[in-house]
Design a protein around this motif. Structure first.
Motif, PDB file in Angstrom:
ATOM      1  N   VAL A  56       0.743  -1.062  -0.044  1.00 17.99           N
ATOM      2  CA  VAL A  56      -0.060  -0.099   0.110  1.00 17.99           C
ATOM      3  C   VAL A  56       0.767   1.294  -0.154  1.00 17.99           C
ATOM      4  CG1 VAL A  56      -1.814   1.142   1.386  1.00 17.99           C
ATOM      5  CG2 VAL A  56      -2.007  -1.309   1.055  1.00 17.99           C
ATOM      6  N   LEU A  57       1.857   1.227   0.700  1.00 17.44           N
ATOM      7  CA  LEU A  57       2.893   2.354   0.850  1.00 17.44           C
ATOM      8  C   LEU A  57       4.369   1.750   0.453  1.00 17.44           C
ATOM      9  CD1 LEU A  57       2.232   3.934   4.225  1.00 17.44           C
ATOM     10  CD2 LEU A  57       1.350   4.749   1.963  1.00 17.44           C
ATOM     11  N   VAL A  58       5.262   2.718  -0.186  1.00 13.42           N
ATOM     12  CA  VAL A  58       6.595   2.468  -0.441  1.00 13.42           C
ATOM     13  C   VAL A  58       7.470   3.122   0.475  1.00 13.42           C
ATOM     14  CG1 VAL A  58       6.125   1.382  -2.564  1.00 13.42           C
ATOM     15  CG2 VAL A  58       6.467   3.888  -2.429  1.00 13.42           C
ATOM     16  N   GLU A  59       8.959   2.855   0.938  1.00 13.58           N
ATOM     17  CA  GLU A  59       9.786   3.547   1.323  1.00 13.58           C
ATOM     18  C   GLU A  59      10.409   4.565   0.168  1.00 13.58           C
ATOM     19  OE1 GLU A  59      12.896   1.474   3.037  1.00 13.58           O
ATOM     20  OE2 GLU A  59      11.847   1.157   4.918  1.00 13.58           O
ATOM     21  N   LEU A  60      10.420   6.073   0.509  1.00 14.35           N
ATOM     22  CA  LEU A  60      10.954   6.843  -0.439  1.00 14.35           C
ATOM     23  C   LEU A  60      12.258   7.344   0.202  1.00 14.35           C
ATOM     24  CD1 LEU A  60      10.605   8.598  -3.091  1.00 14.35           C
ATOM     25  CD2 LEU A  60       9.391  10.027  -1.640  1.00 14.35           C
ATOM     26  N   LEU A  61      13.297   7.385  -0.401  1.00 14.05           N
ATOM     27  CA  LEU A  61      14.413   8.127  -0.045  1.00 14.05           C
ATOM     28  C   LEU A  61      14.191   9.724  -0.667  1.00 14.05           C
ATOM     29  CD1 LEU A  61      17.643   5.819  -0.822  1.00 14.05           C
ATOM     30  CD2 LEU A  61      16.001   6.260   1.361  1.00 14.05           C
ATOM     31  N   LEU A  62      14.366  10.778   0.464  1.00 18.90           N
ATOM     32  CA  LEU A  62      14.169  12.079   0.223  1.00 18.90           C
ATOM     33  C   LEU A  62      15.217  12.581  -0.670  1.00 18.90           C
ATOM     34  CD1 LEU A  62      13.004  13.234   3.727  1.00 18.90           C
ATOM     35  CD2 LEU A  62      11.767  13.280   1.593  1.00 18.90           C
ATOM     36  N   LEU A  63      16.664  12.226  -0.451  1.00 21.68           N
ATOM     37  CA  LEU A  63      17.671  12.386  -1.430  1.00 21.68           C
ATOM     38  C   LEU A  63      17.906  11.168  -1.950  1.00 21.68           C
ATOM     39  CD1 LEU A  63      19.831  14.205  -2.245  1.00 21.68           C
ATOM     40  CD2 LEU A  63      21.200  13.341  -0.236  1.00 21.68           C
ATOM     41  N   PRO A  64      17.795  10.954  -3.208  1.00 16.83           N
ATOM     42  CA  PRO A  64      17.845   9.594  -3.851  1.00 16.83           C
ATOM     43  C   PRO A  64      19.364   9.106  -3.798  1.00 16.83           C
ATOM     44  CG  PRO A  64      17.280  11.263  -5.548  1.00 16.83           C
ATOM     45  CD  PRO A  64      17.305  12.141  -4.115  1.00 16.83           C
ATOM     46  N   GLU A  65      19.231   7.894  -3.830  1.00 22.71           N
ATOM     47  CA  GLU A  65      20.500   7.123  -3.844  1.00 22.71           C
ATOM     48  C   GLU A  65      21.640   7.672  -5.236  1.00 22.71           C
ATOM     49  OE1 GLU A  65      20.158   2.601  -1.998  1.00 22.71           O
ATOM     50  OE2 GLU A  65      19.172   3.047  -4.031  1.00 22.71           O
ATOM     51  N   GLU A  66      20.815   7.966  -6.172  1.00 21.57           N
ATOM     52  CA  GLU A  66      21.697   8.303  -7.418  1.00 21.57           C
ATOM     53  C   GLU A  66      22.209   9.811  -7.260  1.00 21.57           C
ATOM     54  OE1 GLU A  66      18.286   5.914  -8.832  1.00 21.57           O
ATOM     55  OE2 GLU A  66      18.282   7.495  -7.259  1.00 21.57           O
ATOM     56  N   PHE A  67      21.920  10.641  -6.117  1.00 21.15           N
ATOM     57  CA  PHE A  67      22.656  11.791  -5.612  1.00 21.15           C
ATOM     58  C   PHE A  67      23.347  11.580  -4.533  1.00 21.15           C
ATOM     59  CE2 PHE A  67      18.534  14.172  -7.836  1.00 21.15           C
ATOM     60  CZ  PHE A  67      18.849  13.738  -8.970  1.00 21.15           C
ATOM     61  N   GLY A  68      23.405  10.277  -4.055  1.00 16.97           N
ATOM     62  CA  GLY A  68      24.313  10.084  -3.018  1.00 16.97           C
ATOM     63  C   GLY A  68      23.459  10.166  -1.661  1.00 16.97           C
ATOM     64  N   GLY A  69      22.061   9.771  -1.631  1.00 17.22           N
ATOM     65  CA  GLY A  69      21.167   9.677  -0.331  1.00 17.22           C
ATOM     66  C   GLY A  69      21.566   8.369   0.225  1.00 17.22           C
ATOM     67  N   PRO A  70      21.863   8.451   1.481  1.00 17.49           N
ATOM     68  CA  PRO A  70      21.820   7.258   2.373  1.00 17.49           C
ATOM     69  C   PRO A  70      20.526   6.659   2.765  1.00 17.49           C
ATOM     70  CG  PRO A  70      22.033   9.167   3.868  1.00 17.49           C
ATOM     71  CD  PRO A  70      21.995   9.873   2.272  1.00 17.49           C
ATOM     72  N   HIS A  71      20.592   5.381   2.909  1.00 23.15           N
ATOM     73  CA  HIS A  71      19.381   4.651   3.387  1.00 23.15           C
ATOM     74  C   HIS A  71      19.414   4.622   4.902  1.00 23.15           C
ATOM     75  CE1 HIS A  71      16.391   1.276   3.718  1.00 23.15           C
ATOM     76  NE2 HIS A  71      15.888   1.870   2.316  1.00 23.15           N
ATOM     77  N   VAL A  72      19.116   5.657   5.404  1.00 23.33           N
ATOM     78  CA  VAL A  72      19.027   6.045   6.935  1.00 23.33           C
ATOM     79  C   VAL A  72      17.447   6.541   7.032  1.00 23.33           C
ATOM     80  CG1 VAL A  72      21.461   6.253   7.014  1.00 23.33           C
ATOM     81  CG2 VAL A  72      19.857   8.352   6.757  1.00 23.33           C
ATOM     82  N   PRO A  73      17.202   6.176   8.342  1.00 24.98           N
ATOM     83  CA  PRO A  73      15.903   6.735   8.805  1.00 24.98           C
ATOM     84  C   PRO A  73      15.557   8.409   8.547  1.00 24.98           C
ATOM     85  CG  PRO A  73      16.435   5.354  10.591  1.00 24.98           C
ATOM     86  CD  PRO A  73      17.681   5.642   9.680  1.00 24.98           C
ATOM     87  N   GLU A  74      16.435   9.127   8.785  1.00 26.72           N
ATOM     88  CA  GLU A  74      16.199  10.607   8.675  1.00 26.72           C
ATOM     89  C   GLU A  74      16.194  10.897   6.787  1.00 26.72           C
ATOM     90  OE1 GLU A  74      18.479   9.611  12.033  1.00 26.72           O
ATOM     91  OE2 GLU A  74      19.184   9.208   9.840  1.00 26.72           O
ATOM     92  N   ASN A  75      16.221  10.040   6.060  1.00 25.94           N
ATOM     93  CA  ASN A  75      16.248  10.206   4.645  1.00 25.94           C
ATOM     94  C   ASN A  75      14.965   9.390   3.948  1.00 25.94           C
ATOM     95  OD1 ASN A  75      17.056  11.335   2.407  1.00 25.94           O
ATOM     96  ND2 ASN A  75      18.144   9.340   1.701  1.00 25.94           N
ATOM     97  N   ILE A  76      14.273   8.842   5.008  1.00 21.72           N
ATOM     98  CA  ILE A  76      13.116   7.885   4.414  1.00 21.72           C
ATOM     99  C   ILE A  76      11.765   8.450   4.758  1.00 21.72           C
ATOM    100  CG2 ILE A  76      12.068   5.653   4.743  1.00 21.72           C
ATOM    101  CD1 ILE A  76      14.825   4.413   5.203  1.00 21.72           C
ATOM    102  N   VAL A  77      10.911   8.581   4.006  1.00 22.46           N
ATOM    103  CA  VAL A  77       9.532   8.692   4.208  1.00 22.46           C
ATOM    104  C   VAL A  77       8.783   7.589   3.616  1.00 22.46           C
ATOM    105  CG1 VAL A  77       9.745  11.077   4.587  1.00 22.46           C
ATOM    106  CG2 VAL A  77       9.136  10.248   2.234  1.00 22.46           C
ATOM    107  N   TYR A  78       7.401   7.356   4.171  1.00 22.12           N
ATOM    108  CA  TYR A  78       6.435   6.426   3.617  1.00 22.12           C
ATOM    109  C   TYR A  78       5.466   7.309   2.569  1.00 22.12           C
ATOM    110  CZ  TYR A  78       9.030   3.900   7.015  1.00 22.12           C
ATOM    111  OH  TYR A  78      10.109   3.045   7.579  1.00 22.12           O
ATOM    112  N   VAL A  79       5.296   6.821   1.371  1.00 22.61           N
ATOM    113  CA  VAL A  79       4.386   7.521   0.337  1.00 22.61           C
ATOM    114  C   VAL A  79       3.657   6.200  -0.263  1.00 22.61           C
ATOM    115  CG1 VAL A  79       5.632   9.389   0.219  1.00 22.61           C
ATOM    116  CG2 VAL A  79       6.011   7.765  -1.478  1.00 22.61           C
TER     117      VAL A  79
END
Length: 151
Positions: A60-83
């Motif tokens: 129903v939801l997916v994890e979204l990285l606010l700063l994408p991996e392609e731009f160097g975004g880390p997979h950490v809780p501060e960079n994740i929202v659910y949408v």
């Protein structure tokens, strides 16, 4: 409020066809606002990471990285929202089809993604994406609630 920023180097002024592409992305996602348009589903009950992760498992939801991996975004809780999945697709298409070319052409050098939450809800009502310095591109990704009624 989470604020993520990335710097990419020197740039030049940005182009103008961005609004048309953003409007096209909204139409392709099925959002056609009209008089008295509904504000979408109510995600306010998703008030804990456990509830959000359960909805991710259901698809129903997916994890979204606010700063994408392609731009160097880390997979950490501060960079994740659910949408909902449509929001992930719209943000990804904007990041890859609009912002990445602006970065590669040196038009923008900084990236910021700021989610807007209502209360303890884990699903933001909107995400403000900005790519700047010295050019500028801004995109408001309306996801649910009052954000869908904004111009």
């Amino acid at each position: 409020m989470t604020r993520l920023r990335r710097w990419f180097g020197p740039a030049t002024p940005a182009g103008r066809e961005v609004k048309a592409l953003a409007d096209q992305l909204l139409r392709e996602a099925g959002y056609e606002p009209g008089p008295g348009a509904p504000v979408g589903p109510d995600w306010s009950y998703v008030d804990s990471p456990e509830k959000a992760k359960a909805l991710v498992e259901e698809g129903v939801l997916v994890e979204l990285l606010l700063l994408p991996e392609e731009f160097g975004g880390p997979h950490v809780p501060e960079n994740i929202v659910y949408v909902p999945p449509f929001a992930e697709e719209m943000k990804s298409r904007t990041d890859m089809n609009i912002i990445r070319p602006l970065i590669m052409d040196g038009v923008v050098t900084q990236y910021t993604a700021i989610p807007e939450h209502i209360g303890p809800c884990m699903v933001p009502i909107a995400i403000r994406v900005e790519a700047t310095e010295p050019g500028q591109f801004a995109f408001n990704l309306a996801i649910w609630g009052a954000a869908l009624r904004r111009d």
